[in-house]
Scaffold this active site. Structure first.
Site, PDB file in Angstrom:
ATOM      1  N   SER A   1       0.815  -1.210   0.000  1.00  0.00           N
ATOM      2  CA  SER A   1       0.000   0.000   0.000  1.00  0.00           C
ATOM      3  C   SER A   1       0.850   1.262   0.000  1.00  0.00           C
ATOM      4  CB  SER A   1      -0.985  -0.003   1.162  1.00  0.00           C
ATOM      5  OG  SER A   1      -0.401  -0.498   2.311  1.00  0.00           O
TER       6      SER A   1
ATOM      7  N   ASN B   1      -3.872   6.534  -0.381  1.00  0.00           N
ATOM      8  CA  ASN B   1      -3.277   6.656   0.949  1.00  0.00           C
ATOM      9  C   ASN B   1      -2.423   7.911   1.094  1.00  0.00           C
ATOM     10  OD1 ASN B   1      -4.565   4.460   1.967  1.00  0.00           O
ATOM     11  ND2 ASN B   1      -2.851   3.043   1.766  1.00  0.00           N
TER      12      ASN B   1
ATOM     13  N   HIS C   1      -3.118  -2.764  -5.793  1.00  0.00           N
ATOM     14  CA  HIS C   1      -3.426  -2.402  -4.408  1.00  0.00           C
ATOM     15  C   HIS C   1      -4.917  -2.581  -4.132  1.00  0.00           C
ATOM     16  CE1 HIS C   1      -3.643   0.849  -1.085  1.00  0.00           C
ATOM     17  NE2 HIS C   1      -3.527  -0.354  -0.567  1.00  0.00           N
TER      18      HIS C   1
ATOM     19  N   GLU D   1      -6.274  -0.075  -6.980  1.00  0.00           N
ATOM     20  CA  GLU D   1      -5.293   0.826  -7.582  1.00  0.00           C
ATOM     21  C   GLU D   1      -4.318  -0.022  -8.391  1.00  0.00           C
ATOM     22  OE1 GLU D   1      -4.389   4.791  -4.995  1.00  0.00           O
ATOM     23  OE2 GLU D   1      -3.945   2.932  -3.962  1.00  0.00           O
TER      24      GLU D   1
END
Ligand code: HSC
Length: 698
Positions: free
Chosen positions: A406, A477, A427, A439
């Protein structure tokens, strides 16, 4: 007649065939074609009935959404439905595929409706921030009753033909070519002496407790107003004569048409489709995908394996030890039990998936035949590198090697193999068989067909796939870290975490950031803070009060105590009073005099931080377009769909106003609030983020 409508005669029946692929949306030329064809049928000698059918895969998917927000073009849809209904000829709809929104409204304007057994109908307008505006709120309750109409319209759900028959929405189900079925049914009606049967002349539906219904629907909408507004339109059907009910429907429709929520929801509709449409992948074929390997059977690996199994892929799961293999099998089986309970798979399918399609092993040699491997092991670069070196040795040439990291550098992971062109980041979000976002992280050397394979996998798994570049945290993130930091700063300056959570839930988020932290586990943020401490910028403000709680072993929901206190058997938590004391102590230590924040300021700062970081993410090319950010936040971070995403939100607020606020905040903390160059550029040029989505980037 327009080219969107074919007119033909079958004896005394005129067939009006809508030809507007892919889904026969009711664009102006279709409406005009239908109106002209009705005139023609009524004028021609010997026509006794009109049959309306759709070409291709659907009857009609609704009004043409691309026309919304543009000047209205005649004939309008409500008038067209009234015109069809008022015909002295018998008018019949033969429905296949979907009949949605305006499509169902046209059908309800017809006198009789026959449908294929697989047909689905519905009035999903509330999901676009509007309500059925071509008589749907007035005609549907006249055939189903008020309660059923409220349920159908406020949820916007698709109703399958058998249920539609039970509810009285359709008159008959018959299998076959829709035109043949329609002619057959119309002929039978004519032979039986059927007369035009306008729904508008049916009695008003009986009333229900409208205020209670409105309140309940409003509450359920969590800030979205279209479902509750639709209740008021249905109320009009029960209380007013048809013509006045239609007027009320129009007023309420126009009210919703002018809302920001309508803009946000339509932005979401088009961009959840556009997001995986990448110009650079046009003509690039994905590699074969029949079976995948998953390394690691923790929550994430088991979720990925579950999603793959449910989509028909073979799965080989690798764990290090026998006990871990068994635990992973248990997790996957538990996930599949959930799918079995919800009726998504049968007992037979469950048995086959768990005993044959899923293979488990402790040896990498079991991966020799798989087409793609997703690694979901511990987030530590040395561990990842070791795994990728082993994959390089075990997997066949052409196998796609994916990491589910991540935040780690996918380029560095790729360099641990002899085939960096085959390496990509995939991801997933936990739980991976539930969360919609994927992702697809493209590293420097990733080959285009490997990117195409990542998107192909996402499509098979029913995910919304977003292309991201390599940086710490990728798109989602990285932006999360920034708006989360803004929330932390507000706490240091005097806003309580509980006020912040509430303000953001009121804004429309599924949960506030502190409740999310409790859910994810406070130990995660604690570990990140420690990891980043060495490289932290000297001006960065990082609250440490919550570390005191972690040091005592309190990690949020899983330990029963965090920002909130969780009691067994109770949903949600109550604010933990210790938090206020810990914050106060830190404020004293830092010499901060706390001040009050309004909910409005909380939301504004949080959103400005999100938009500013997002603009940096787009400006640096980590996200290709603003819409990629919007879809990431919508499908992975609980962002309210009715705002369309943070970039759409910013466009709606006005980018100049957003930039001005960021510049004001920067007077307190220039490092954190440094405006994104892209934001400044767009403001200077008087353009919006959405302009970049349309390919107008300079
Ligand atoms: C409506 O009907 C309002 C009315 O009540 C009142 C209006 C009154 C006005 C009064 C004024 C006075 N329009 O999803 P897919 C495109 S609101 C335009 O990939 P699938 C879609 O963008 C409407 N385009 O296929 C895509 O384009 P791309 C209510 C539409 O098989 C392509 O078609 N109806 C469109 O997975 C294929 O779509 C709805 O909300 C539309 N209405 O799903 C239904 N619908 O290829 C919305 C689709 O360029 N549509 N497109 O990307 C859907 O739910 C799904 O598209 C389907 C097909 C289930 C129809």
């Amino acid at each position: 007649m327009t080219d969107k409508l074919a007119y033909s005669r079958h004896g005394d029946i005129a067939v009006l065939r809508i030809q507007n692929p892919p889904v026969n949306a009711l664009s102006q030329s279709v409406r005009q074609g239908l109106a002209e064809a009705m005139d023609r049928a009524e004028a021609e000698d010997g026509v006794r009935a009109v049959l309306i059918v759709g070409d291709g895969r659907a009857f009609i998917a609704g009004a043409d959404i691309t026309e919304f927000g543009k000047p209205p073009m005649e004939p309008n849809l409500p008038d067209l439905c009234t015109r069809i209904e008022a015909s002295p000829l018998l008018v019949v709809a033969s429905m296949h595929g979907v009949s949605l929104g305006g499509g169902l409204e046209v059908a309800l304007g017809c006198h009789y409706r026959v449908a294929q057994p697989t047909a689905r109908v519905g009035l999903p307008e509330v999901h676009l921030g509007i309500l059925p505006g071509a008589g749907g709120t007035q005609r549907l309750p006249r055939v189903t009753g008020a309660q059923a109409a409220v349920e159908a319209i406020t949820t916007g759900r698709h109703i399958k033909a058998p249920e539609a028959l039970e509810l009285g929405i359709i008159d008959k189900i018959e299998e076959g070519d829709p035109q043949d079925v329609g002619i057959h049914y119309t002929r039978a009606l004519l032979d039986g002496g059927a007369q035009p049967r306008p729904v508008s002349q049916m009695p008003n539906p009986e009333g229900i407790d409208w205020d209670a219904t409105y309140d309940a629907v409003l509450k359920k909408g969590r800030g979205q107003i279209s479902p509750a507004t639709a209740v008021r339109a249905i109320q009009a059907a029960s209380e007013l004569p048809f013509d006045q009910g239609i007027k009320r429907e129009r007023e309420l429709f126009m009210e919703l048409m002018n809302t920001d929520q309508r803009k946000g929801l339509i932005h979401a509709f088009f961009n959840e489709r556009a997001v995986s449409n990448l110009p650079e992948l046009k003509g690039v074929d994905p590699r074969q995908l029949k079976s995948i390997g998953v390394i690691g059977g923790g929550t994430m690996g088991a979720g990925i394996a579950t999603a793959a199994l449910l989509s028909g892929l073979g799965v080989v799961l690798i764990e290090m030890r026998e006990e871990a293999v068994e635990a992973a099998k248990g997790r996957i089986s538990g996930n599949l039990q959930g799918a079995l309970k919800r009726g998504k798979i049968s007992q037979d399918q469950f048995d086959t998936l768990t005993t044959q399609t899923l293979k488990v092993s402790t040896g990498y040699d079991s991966l020799a035949d798989v087409d793609l491997v997703v690694e979901a092991v511990f987030e530590e670069m040395s561990v990842k590198k070791e795994v990728f070196a082993k994959l390089d040795a075990a997997c066949k040439p052409g196998c796609v090697l994916a990491t589910n990291t991540s935040y780690l550098d996918v380029n560095e992971i790729a360099a641990a193999t002899s085939r960096p062109a085959d390496v990509i980041g995939l991801h997933f979000f936990s739980p991976a068989h539930v969360m919609k976002l994927l992702e697809v992280v493209v590293a420097d050397k990733t080959a285009p067909d490997v990117v195409a394979t990542g998107f192909a996998l996402g499509k098979m798994l029913g995910k919304i796939s977003v292309k991201a570049g390599v940086c710490d945290g990728f798109i989602g993130n990285r932006i999360l870290a920034t708006y989360r930091a803004a929330a932390g700063h507000m706490v240091l300056d005097g806003a309580s975490p509980f006020q912040i959570d509430k303000a953001l839930v009121d804004f429309g988020f599924a949960m506030g950031p502190f409740a999310v932290a409790d859910l994810a586990g406070l130990d995660i943020g604690w570990a990140t803070r420690k990891r980043k401490a060495a490289t932290r910028h000297p001006d960065e403000r990082v609250p440490t009060y919550i570390d005191r709680l972690c040091e005592q072993g309190h990690f949020g929901q899983k330990t029963g105590k965090g920002y909130y206190i969780y009691e067994k058997g109770k949903r949600g938590g109550t604010p933990n009073p210790e938090i206020d004391r810990l914050i106060e102590a830190e404020q004293q230590e830092l010499g901060i005099t706390p001040r009050d924040f309004t909910d409005e300021e909380i939301v504004r700062r949080y959103m400005c931080a999100m938009v500013n970081e997002a603009a940096k993410v787009v400006g640096e090319g980590i996200a290709a377009r603003p819409l990629d950010v919007d879809m990431t936040l919508l499908f992975g971070y609980g962002f309210p769909r009715y705002w369309g995403g943070p970039m759409k939100w910013a466009d709606i607020q006005g980018l100049d106003a957003v930039l001005a606020d960021i510049q004001t905040y920067a007077k307190e903390d220039a490092w954190f609030w440094e405006p994104a160059p892209l934001l400044k550029q767009l403001v200077a040029e008087g353009r919006t983020f959405d302009d970049l989505n349309k390919g107008n980037a300079k």
